[in-house]
Design an enzyme around this catalytic site. Structure first.
Site, PDB file in Angstrom:
ATOM      1  N   CYS A  31       0.838  -1.208   0.000  1.00 21.33           N
ATOM      2  CA  CYS A  31       0.000   0.000   0.000  1.00 21.33           C
ATOM      3  C   CYS A  31       0.868   1.252   0.000  1.00 21.33           C
ATOM      4  CB  CYS A  31      -0.933  -0.009   1.214  1.00 21.33           C
ATOM      5  SG  CYS A  31      -2.023   1.436   1.291  1.00 21.33           S
ATOM      6  N   CYS A  68      -0.502   4.057   2.230  1.00 22.66           N
ATOM      7  CA  CYS A  68      -0.267   3.808   3.656  1.00 22.66           C
ATOM      8  C   CYS A  68       1.178   4.094   4.041  1.00 22.66           C
ATOM      9  CB  CYS A  68      -0.587   2.353   4.016  1.00 22.66           C
ATOM     10  SG  CYS A  68      -2.168   1.747   3.437  1.00 22.66           S
ATOM     11  N   ASP A  69       2.120   3.631   3.222  1.00 24.01           N
ATOM     12  CA  ASP A  69       3.517   3.567   3.649  1.00 24.01           C
ATOM     13  C   ASP A  69       4.488   4.431   2.857  1.00 24.01           C
ATOM     14  OD1 ASP A  69       2.778   1.678   5.562  1.00 24.01           O
ATOM     15  OD2 ASP A  69       2.978   0.029   4.149  1.00 24.01           O
TER      16      ASP A  69
END
Length: 316
Positions: A138, A141-142
């Site tokens: 992701c 997300c990261d």
């Protein structure tokens, strides 16, 4: 003697942000929810290290710790949380039959499906070794953790193209590993990638190995599937964007789904084609796939389940 079947008002299947949020709302509405956690209690976030984009955690939080907070809050309001898995369902009648662990049947007036989705992986041992330590599925997300660094992303569809351009805004350089000599993405997304200066596309290339120092990713070895030449890329992040698979197989034949298995909901609703069955989180969301949007849809599903039950009572 036949076993007396347990009858519940609200059964929640799955224990990620969507399931736990549905449980919090359902419990506060006195629906006395029972949750079947699934074999990965807490869902995908239990495999995530730092979570920095969920509201209410200004210093960030570890994924497993956050899901433990969700669990405690759901239990505080009286959710009956049970570790196990749903092996089959029967949605023939107005009361829904759900078989747990191939052995126990629960009758439920409402069911909230929150089974999530699983990222597709390449299947490399090194991929799992460094998952959460440079390997991610992701970018949204990261990606922030790799600001001003060099990263690689594997995939050739719309999601891969979108995540590559997202990473390009944060990272120094993005290598895009594409298995064929062309994209699978739409022309618009392909054009966006081609027009981004710090994305380098490696066509006819496959990931052979993710390299690391035992703790974190330090590079990736790619092989050209035409020439068989290998090349080591010096990257600190490796993103896999080859798709997700919704965990919805047990509902096939009952609930309407799209061609990839994502559950279809009615417009502006979490309701499915089966009265009394609602769905929240990544089992139906293939666009956003964030913890916060999953939690929001869990709230929606619980509110709709409450209203559904109230309407049934009014009709009696």
């Amino acid at each position: 003697m036949t076993e007396e079947l347990e009858h519940v008002k609200c059964l929640i299947i799955g224990s990620g942000p969507a399931g736990y949020t549905a449980a919090i709302y359902a419990a506060r509405a006195d629906l006395k929810p029972v949750m079947i956690t699934g074999m990965q209690m807490g869902g995908q976030l239990t495999q995530t290290t730092d979570v920095e984009n969920f509201p209410g955690y200004p210093g960030g939080v570890m994924g497993p710790e956050m899901m433990e907070d969700f669990r405690k809050q759901a239990e505080r309001f009286g959710t009956d949380i049970r570790f196990g898995y749903v092996s089959s369902v029967d949605f023939t009648g107005p009361v829904h039959k759900v078989v747990v662990d191939d052995s126990k049947t629960i009758l439920a007036d409402t069911v909230i499906v929150s089974t999530g989705a699983s990222a597709k992986w390449l299947g490399l041992e090194s991929e799992q070794k460094y998952n959460g330590f440079g390997v991610s599925a992701c970018a949204v997300c990261d990606g922030f953790f790799f600001k001003n660094q060099d990263v690689a992303i594997v995939g050739a569809g719309d999601t891969a193209a979108e995540e590559a351009t997202y990473l390009a805004k944060l990272c120094n350089k993005v290598y895009m590993i594409v298995r064929r000599d062309e994209f699978r993405a739409s022309k618009a997304m392909e054009k966006r990638v081609l027009n981004t200066a710090n994305i380098e596309i490696l066509y006819n290339s496959e990931t052979q190995e993710i390299l690391g120092d035992g703790k974190n990713v330090t590079g990736v070895r790619v092989i050209n599937n035409k020439t068989q030449e290998t090349k080591d890329l010096n990257v600190t992040g490796f993103f896999v964007a080859i798709g997700h698979k919704p965990n919805t197989d047990i509902f096939k034949g009952w609930i309407d789904m799209d061609e990839t298995g994502y559950i279809i909901t009615k417009p502006d609703s979490t309701a499915t084609n089966i009265p009394g069955v609602f769905v929240s989180g990544d089992a139906q969301d293939k666009i956003y796939r964030q913890a916060v949007t999953a939690a929001g849809s869990g709230c929606m599903a619980a509110l709709e389940a409450e209203r559904y039950l109230a309407a049934l009572e009014d009709a009696e």
